[in-house]
Enzyme design. Structure first.
Site, PDB file in Angstrom:
ATOM      1  CG  ASP A  75      -0.383  -0.607   2.281  1.00  0.00           C
ATOM      2  OD1 ASP A  75       0.508  -0.718   3.195  1.00  0.00           O
ATOM      3  OD2 ASP A  75      -0.547   0.715   3.569  1.00  0.00           O
ATOM      4  CG  ASP A 106       7.064   4.225   2.145  1.00  0.00           C
ATOM      5  OD1 ASP A 106       7.785   2.511   2.512  1.00  0.00           O
ATOM      6  OD2 ASP A 106       6.742   5.114   2.552  1.00  0.00           O
ATOM      7  CD  GLU A 140       3.494   1.279   7.115  1.00  0.00           C
ATOM      8  OE1 GLU A 140       4.866   1.405   7.928  1.00  0.00           O
ATOM      9  OE2 GLU A 140       3.790   2.379   6.176  1.00  0.00           O
ATOM     10  CG  HIS A 358       5.516   8.817   2.665  1.00  0.00           C
ATOM     11  ND1 HIS A 358       4.802   9.401   4.064  1.00  0.00           N
ATOM     12  CD2 HIS A 358       5.463   8.109   2.705  1.00  0.00           C
ATOM     13  CE1 HIS A 358       4.552   8.038   4.652  1.00  0.00           C
ATOM     14  NE2 HIS A 358       5.004   7.243   3.330  1.00  0.00           N
TER      15      HIS A 358
HETATM   16 ZN   LIG Z   1       7.186   2.420   3.943  1.00  0.00          ZN
END
Ligand SMILES: [Zn+2]
Length: 388
Positions: A75, A106, A140, A358
């Site tokens: 995710d 990530d 997560e 992010h």
């Molecule tokens: Zn992560």
């Protein structure tokens, strides 16, 4: 024997949008990559009232006693303003040897490197007789309720005992392999309440000012450091994050004052011993004259350290063989799903450089994906040479 290209698989995973908790598209890609390698693949869905259902993936191969698992999540966080991206966030575009897209570092890139590393390892090692698995969650970046923690219980209930784990979170700082995590600090949050007696500001002799009492307590709590750090950890911290009385009047002495604090603590403490020390300091500061109480806030987590030479030695050795220098062994930073895995087996963490995670234009150099793949492959060689 199928050998997987980490750059191609990373791009395929990015092109399967899986903003938390929608893991299925990316799990489809992963399952399609793992089945031809011989993995038995399960995709349990976990539920809990008040949280979204989440699909997870457990894939296992081999029969040996030593069971190594690679853990991670497919995710991703939402892309934000899509028009602001140089390439669309789910395009997996390859531009000047950079792979663009949400999850590039990530951590779809690391998952691609893990799968590619195992495919190369297995192609060379037809005699491989260990046990190896992937523990992949879709929860997560979300609440973390229907993911790794339930997947571990699920696997255990089916007879899987893990010997060691590697988490692929982006732990590297400046280049791939410069830093690995061998533990994490614990976190303890609580509210201190100082009780006094409310009164008129013009008649203080008839009141007991809770603010002044709280200040005395906080001074006593923070006057001396909690510890000096330990072999693998920085000194523990305790930060007051909020002080409040809820009093908006000018002529009222507050009868109650509250301070919230958060402590990030090392392996000198458990959450129980830390709480006991905090209570001891508050009692000492109160001198039997101040009435106070302590209320725990967010659920605490304990610190942990992987005391496992096979895991840490193999990972350091693998980095050193591929990168040319040994990694820093760190326990700094925030928290990860390793905090759940450590209750089942020793766990270490190594992944890509986290600089763009992010962010808009999250991206990873194709060369980094290749480098991480080679490190993971050397780690597999080392672990299964040691344990067979
Ligand atoms: Zn992560």
């Amino acid at each position: 024997m199928t050998v997987i290209d980490p750059v191609q698989l990373a791009r395929d995973l990015i092109r399967a949008p899986s903003v938390t908790p929608e893991a299925a598209p990316a799990l489809d890609v992963l399952e399609a990559a793992l089945k031809p390698l011989g993995f038995a693949v399960d995709r349990p869905v976990f539920s809990e009232v008040g949280t979204p259902d989440v699909e997870n993936l457990f894939a296992v191969i081999g029969e040996g006693d030593y069971h190594l698992t690679f853990a991670g999540h497919v995710d991703v966080v939402p892309p934000g303003e899509e028009a602001a991206w140089r390439h669309p966030p789910f395009s997996g575009a390859l531009d000047e040897n950079l792979v663009y897209g949400r999850g590039a570092v990530d951590m779809k890139g690391a998952i691609a490197a893990m799968v590619a590393a195992f495919s190369r390892f297995k192609a060379r090692r037809s005699d491989f007789s260990g046990r190896f698995s992937f523990l992949i969650t879709g929860d997560e970046e979300g609440p973390g309720i229907n993911g790794t923690t339930k997947l571990l219980d699920w696997a255990k209930a089916r007879g899987h005992e893990f010997s060691g784990a590697l988490v692929g979170e982006p732990t590297s700082a400046d280049w791939v392999g410069d830093q690995v995590k061998i533990g994490r600090r614990g976190s303890f949050s609580a509210t201190i309440v100082a009780h006094g007696r409310q009164g008129h500001a013009a008649y203080p002799h008839l009141a007991e000012n809770a603010v002044m009492r709280l200040m005395t307590l906080l001074e006593g709590l923070t006057a001396t450091p909690l510890d000096e750090g330990s072999a693998h950890f920085e000194p523990s911290t305790l930060e007051v994050v909020d002080v409040a009385t809820g009093n908006s009047a000018w002529n009222v002495i507050p009868g109650e004052a509250r301070a919230r604090f958060n402590s990030r603590f090392n392996d000198c403490w458990t959450r129980t011993s830390l709480r006991a020390e905090i209570e001891r300091r508050l009692s000492e500061a109160a001198k039997g004259e101040i009435h106070w109480s302590l209320e725990e806030g967010q659920p605490p987590s304990d610190s942990f350290l992987a005391r496992d030479e096979a895991l840490i030695g193999s990972l350091s050795g693998a980095v050193s063989a591929i990168v040319g220098s040994r990694p820093r062994l760190s326990t700094g930073g925030g928290t990860s799903d390793a905090r759940f895995i450590k209750d089942f087996c020793p766990v270490v963490e190594l992944g890509l450089v986290g600089a763009t995670m992010h962010q808009t234009d999250e991206r990873v150099p194709a060369a980094d994906l290749e480098e991480l793949t080679r490190i993971y492959e050397a780690f597999l060689d080392s672990i299964f040479a040691r344990t067979q």
